[in-house]
Design an enzyme around this catalytic site. Structure first.
Site, PDB file in Angstrom:
ATOM      1  N   ALA A 194      -2.642  13.674  51.948  1.00 59.48           N
ATOM      2  CA  ALA A 194      -2.346  12.200  52.706  1.00 59.48           C
ATOM      3  C   ALA A 194      -3.370  11.964  53.771  1.00 59.48           C
ATOM      4  O   ALA A 194      -2.957  10.763  54.171  1.00 59.48           O
ATOM      5  CB  ALA A 194      -0.633  12.614  53.256  1.00 59.48           C
ATOM      6  N   CYS A 195      -4.167  12.661  53.875  1.00 60.75           N
ATOM      7  CA  CYS A 195      -5.197  12.460  54.909  1.00 60.75           C
ATOM      8  C   CYS A 195      -6.561  11.856  54.344  1.00 60.75           C
ATOM      9  O   CYS A 195      -7.012  12.702  53.573  1.00 60.75           O
ATOM     10  CB  CYS A 195      -5.535  13.706  55.784  1.00 60.75           C
ATOM     11  N   GLY A 196      -6.697  10.818  54.774  1.00 64.83           N
ATOM     12  CA  GLY A 196      -8.119  10.125  54.275  1.00 64.83           C
ATOM     13  C   GLY A 196      -9.527  11.058  54.665  1.00 64.83           C
ATOM     14  O   GLY A 196     -10.169  11.142  53.610  1.00 64.83           O
ATOM     15  N   ARG A 211      -9.246  13.980  52.051  1.00 66.87           N
ATOM     16  CA  ARG A 211      -9.698  13.470  50.751  1.00 66.87           C
ATOM     17  C   ARG A 211     -11.118  13.231  50.485  1.00 66.87           C
ATOM     18  O   ARG A 211     -11.801  13.550  49.651  1.00 66.87           O
ATOM     19  CB  ARG A 211      -8.759  12.033  50.493  1.00 66.87           C
TER      20      ARG A 211
END
Length: 141
Positions: free
Chosen positions: A11-13, A16
């Site tokens: 969920a963390c850019g 990712r």
């Protein structure tokens, strides 16, 4: 030398982007979604020691649990902070990458480039469009 592990939150850019940079080097890392599979005390303490940082540096101060547990109290030592992270893994800053070249909190995501044994295979831009690797596979500064 492709033994790379990432403690990842999909969920963390930043997490990712870090994972994508690892894969852009042709490496398929071991991905540990630490919110689903949190580290045990020995592992978390080992990561902190390998990064040579105080436990406080791994805390996500923006999380509600940080304020609720009064983790801003400077009197709290590493053991108490590790206890809080073990009880509430969302407090663990991410992503953490472990490689034969070291262990690091990869914020910003391009910090992972110093841990990769293989060069980037092609261009790379973060999810927000920021170019990190040019068409020749070189880091953009």
């Amino acid at each position: 030398m492709n033994d790379i592990t990432i403690y990842h939150n999909p969920a963390c850019g930043t997490s990712r982007n870090t994972l994508a940079l690892i894969r852009n080097a042709g490496i398929e890392p071991r991905v540990i979604e630490y919110l689903k599979d949190p580290p045990d005390r020995e592992t978390l303490a080992g990561l902190i020691a390998a990064m040579d940082v105080p436990a406080r540096d791994l805390l996500r101060a923006k999380e509600a649990a940080y304020a609720e547990l009064h983790l801003d109290d400077p009197a709290l030592g590493d053991d108490a902070l590790i206890d809080a992270m073990l009880e509430h893994p969302v407090l663990i800053q991410r992503p953490i990458v472990v490689s034969p070249l070291g262990t690091r909190m990869c914020r910003p995501s391009e910090a992972v480039l110093d841990l990769l044994p293989s060069p980037q295979r092609g261009p790379f831009a973060k999810e927000d469009g920021e170019v990190v690797i040019d068409a020749q596979g070189n880091r953009v500064v």
